[in-house]
Design a protein around this motif. Structure first.
Motif, PDB file in Angstrom:
ATOM      1  N   ILE A  12      -7.630   6.135   1.827  1.00 37.86           N
ATOM      2  CA  ILE A  12      -7.790   5.304   0.618  1.00 37.86           C
ATOM      3  C   ILE A  12      -9.285   5.099   0.386  1.00 37.86           C
ATOM      4  CG2 ILE A  12      -7.290   3.082  -0.505  1.00 37.86           C
ATOM      5  CD1 ILE A  12      -5.141   2.567   1.488  1.00 37.86           C
ATOM      6  N   LEU A  15      -5.881   5.383   6.958  1.00 36.74           N
ATOM      7  CA  LEU A  15      -5.241   5.713   5.672  1.00 36.74           C
ATOM      8  C   LEU A  15      -6.254   6.394   4.779  1.00 36.74           C
ATOM      9  CD1 LEU A  15      -3.371   2.379   4.860  1.00 36.74           C
ATOM     10  CD2 LEU A  15      -2.386   4.492   5.744  1.00 36.74           C
ATOM     11  N   LYS A  21       1.000   4.060  -2.803  1.00 41.05           N
ATOM     12  CA  LYS A  21       0.519   5.406  -2.444  1.00 41.05           C
ATOM     13  C   LYS A  21       1.555   6.503  -2.747  1.00 41.05           C
ATOM     14  CE  LYS A  21      -1.964   6.616   1.245  1.00 41.05           C
ATOM     15  NZ  LYS A  21      -3.013   7.412   0.618  1.00 41.05           N
ATOM     16  N   ASN A  70       0.967   9.496  -4.981  1.00 40.86           N
ATOM     17  CA  ASN A  70      -0.492   9.494  -5.090  1.00 40.86           C
ATOM     18  C   ASN A  70      -1.005   8.608  -6.236  1.00 40.86           C
ATOM     19  OD1 ASN A  70      -2.966  10.266  -4.159  1.00 40.86           O
ATOM     20  ND2 ASN A  70      -3.087  12.082  -5.470  1.00 40.86           N
ATOM     21  N   ILE A  89       0.844  -1.201   0.000  1.00 37.65           N
ATOM     22  CA  ILE A  89       0.000   0.000   0.000  1.00 37.65           C
ATOM     23  C   ILE A  89       0.879   1.250   0.000  1.00 37.65           C
ATOM     24  CG2 ILE A  89      -1.627   1.355   1.432  1.00 37.65           C
ATOM     25  CD1 ILE A  89      -3.097  -0.872   0.125  1.00 37.65           C
ATOM     26  N   LYS A  90       1.896   1.223   0.857  1.00 40.35           N
ATOM     27  CA  LYS A  90       2.795   2.385   0.946  1.00 40.35           C
ATOM     28  C   LYS A  90       3.447   2.624  -0.409  1.00 40.35           C
ATOM     29  CE  LYS A  90       4.437   2.172   5.507  1.00 40.35           C
ATOM     30  NZ  LYS A  90       5.503   1.521   6.227  1.00 40.35           N
ATOM     31  N   THR A 112      -6.879  -0.280   7.224  1.00 41.30           N
ATOM     32  CA  THR A 112      -6.807   0.960   6.420  1.00 41.30           C
ATOM     33  C   THR A 112      -7.550   2.110   7.119  1.00 41.30           C
ATOM     34  OG1 THR A 112      -8.812   0.523   5.139  1.00 41.30           O
ATOM     35  CG2 THR A 112      -6.769  -0.357   4.232  1.00 41.30           C
ATOM     36  N   LEU A 153      -2.244   5.494  -5.965  1.00 41.22           N
ATOM     37  CA  LEU A 153      -3.332   4.559  -5.644  1.00 41.22           C
ATOM     38  C   LEU A 153      -4.664   5.314  -5.578  1.00 41.22           C
ATOM     39  CD1 LEU A 153      -4.155   1.691  -4.753  1.00 41.22           C
ATOM     40  CD2 LEU A 153      -3.649   2.345  -2.416  1.00 41.22           C
ATOM     41  N   GLN A 154      -5.656   4.866  -6.397  1.00 40.25           N
ATOM     42  CA  GLN A 154      -6.918   5.617  -6.376  1.00 40.25           C
ATOM     43  C   GLN A 154      -8.092   4.844  -5.775  1.00 40.25           C
ATOM     44  OE1 GLN A 154      -8.592   6.684 -10.200  1.00 40.25           O
ATOM     45  NE2 GLN A 154      -7.428   5.119 -11.279  1.00 40.25           N
TER      46      GLN A 154
END
Ligand SMILES: Nc1nc2c(ncn2[C@@H]2O[C@H](COP(=O)(O)OP(=O)(O)OP(=O)(O)O)[C@@H](O)[C@H]2O)c(=O)[nH]1
Ligand code: SF4
Ligand SMILES: [Mg+2]
Length: 428
Positions: free
Chosen positions: A281, A279, A254, A257, A250-251, A276, A259-260
């Motif tokens: 997200i 986070l 991300k 930017n 995930i990091k 999450t 990851l949508q």
């Protein structure tokens, strides 16, 4: 291209199977002068040139008496509800047999009009009808239906019928996007926790559809297998190692930017919600994506069903409906996980739970016994089946929700709001 469902309906011996065979140009359905030859729904798929792909249903006559006759009629009407085009066949020389009564035809027309189907009357013109008292279209004039007069037993009339359909059919499918608007070149994370139930050699239908849809739109995907056993392990080190594995990806995604959206199998919502929580997200579930798509954007109705869940009380009856009959294992969502959670919330056995699988769904009358229907993503069903189920449920005033919506709600209203936010929805 979506497949158009065309259903053939009418009395016994009107020429329904003859029409099925005319359209398919094959002897698919048995044609015989014995009334009631077709006893169940016969389905075939084909492509009509200049018209498109169709699914064609030949049905039993709806005017047979007795218990069996009623069962046949019910099946025919269920089929009508999932048809886009209704072809009502009337044998023009059957007046003697009908005693001039057109109540069955009227019932078909009324249901078709109530459900906003496109309806055409096909008047089957037999040869040698001299001296017979023939069907007079005037008896149905109040319904303002379009009709075609045709001799269905003549193979060469195929083109006459097809040209009639091409000229008169105005059915337009509502275009629903599989996913809410997303940006090109930003990643969608697909959380796919496989288990013993997961078939070898392919992804499940929702996973395949979403992957293909996104790649086609230049949206990169990141398919990730979460180990749910480790993620839920009571041994802190095991759980933490699995969490770190997930967090590292995930990091990484991300950064910049990139990851949508994260789409998860809904049974992993407990883990995803926890991991999450802090986070930024956007998340949703495969089940929510599918039910929104198959219901043509009616996710809100399934979200509204949560109120009915909150109002359940001891003795209430609910239905869990799954669109297929897959192998079930110990942690099956529909038969184990959701019932267990319901027992935990309301007390063991407080809520009576019925299960329906595949195309079997409660009768219209039986539906009214339920306080709530919990429906899976329905990936093995078509739009028309989901639409007809929603119409039956709305008609009978029974609330309904979906696996993804409910499993997210089990994590709290905040988590439910997170998974419906991509669809612009919110509950209070
Ligand atoms: N002469 C003539 N016979 C026809 C025509 N269309 C149908 N038939 C006859 O009518 C009888 C009934 O036709 P089917 O197509 O089996 O009728 P159906 O509506 O499917 O009947 P069920 O399955 O019993 O409900 C058969 O004997 C057909 O051969 C036609 O245009 N001309
Ligand atoms: S039809 Fe329903 S139960 Fe079957 S695989 Fe699809 S979502 Fe799951
Ligand atoms: Mg028949």
């Amino acid at each position: 291209m979506k497949r158009m469902n065309i259903g053939i309906f009418g009395r016994v011996n009107s020429g329904k199977s003859t029409l099925m065979n005319l359209i398919t140009q094959q002897y698919l359905s048995i044609v015989d002068s014995t009334p009631g030859t077709t006893t169940d729904v016969k389905t075939t798929v084909m492509e009509i040139h200049d018209f498109g792909p169709i699914k064609l249903f030949d049905t039993a006559g709806i005017d047979e008496n007795g218990k069996l006759g009623l069962k046949k009629k019910k099946k025919a009407f269920d089929t009508l509800k999932r048809s886009d085009i209704v072809l009502l066949v009337i044998n023009e020389s059957n007046n003697a047999y009908n005693f001039g009564d057109y109540n069955s035809e009227k019932e078909i027309i009324e249901l078709a009009q109530k459900r906003k189907k496109e309806l055409f009357i096909v008047v089957n013109k037999f040869e040698n009808t001299r001296n017979k008292k023939l069907f007079n279209f005037e008896v149905l004039s109040e319904y303002k239906c379009k009709k075609i007069d045709i001799n269905l037993s003549k193979k060469e009339n195929y083109m006459v019928l097809v040209e009639f359909l091409i000229k008169n059919s105005k059915v337009k499918f509502k275009d629903t996007e599989l996913l809410p608007p997303l940006e090109k070149d930003r990643v969608v994370f697909l959380n796919i926790p496989m288990d013993e139930e997961t078939p070898n050699g392919r992804f499940l239908r929702p996973q395949m559809m979403i992957e293909e849809y996104l790649v086609r739109k230049y949206i990169p995907t990141f398919a990730y297998r979460m180990d749910l056993i480790k993620a839920r392990s009571q041994v802190i080190e095991i759980q933490e190692a699995e969490r770190l594995r997930f967090m590292n990806f995930i990091k990484y995604l991300k950064r910049d930017n990139k990851l949508q959206l994260l789409i998860t199998d809904s049974q992993a919502m407990d883990v995803i919600a926890k991991w999450t929580k802090y986070l930024d997200i956007e998340i949703t579930t495969f089940s929510i994506v599918m039910i929104n798509f198959l219901s043509n954007g009616e996710l809100k109705l399934f979200v509204d069903g949560i109120k009915a869940f909150e109002n359940l009380k001891r003795g209430d009856k609910i239905m869990i409906a799954e669109g297929c009959n897959h192998d079930r294992k110990a942690e099956d969502i529909g038969t184990i996980q959701i019932p267990n959670k319901i027992n935990e919330i309301f007390g063991n056995g407080s809520i009576e739970i019925d299960h329906y699988f595949g195309r079997v769904f409660a009768d219209y009358e039986k539906l009214k016994e339920y306080k709530l229907i919990i429906h899976c993503g329905g990936c093995m069903l078509d739009n028309q089946v989901i639409k007809s189920r929603i119409e039956d449920l709305v008609d009978s005033r029974v609330s309904f929700t979906n696996f993804g919506v409910l499993l997210s709600y089990f994590q709290g209203k905040k988590e439910l709001n997170r998974v419906i936010k991509p669809y612009g929805l919110k509950i209070c």
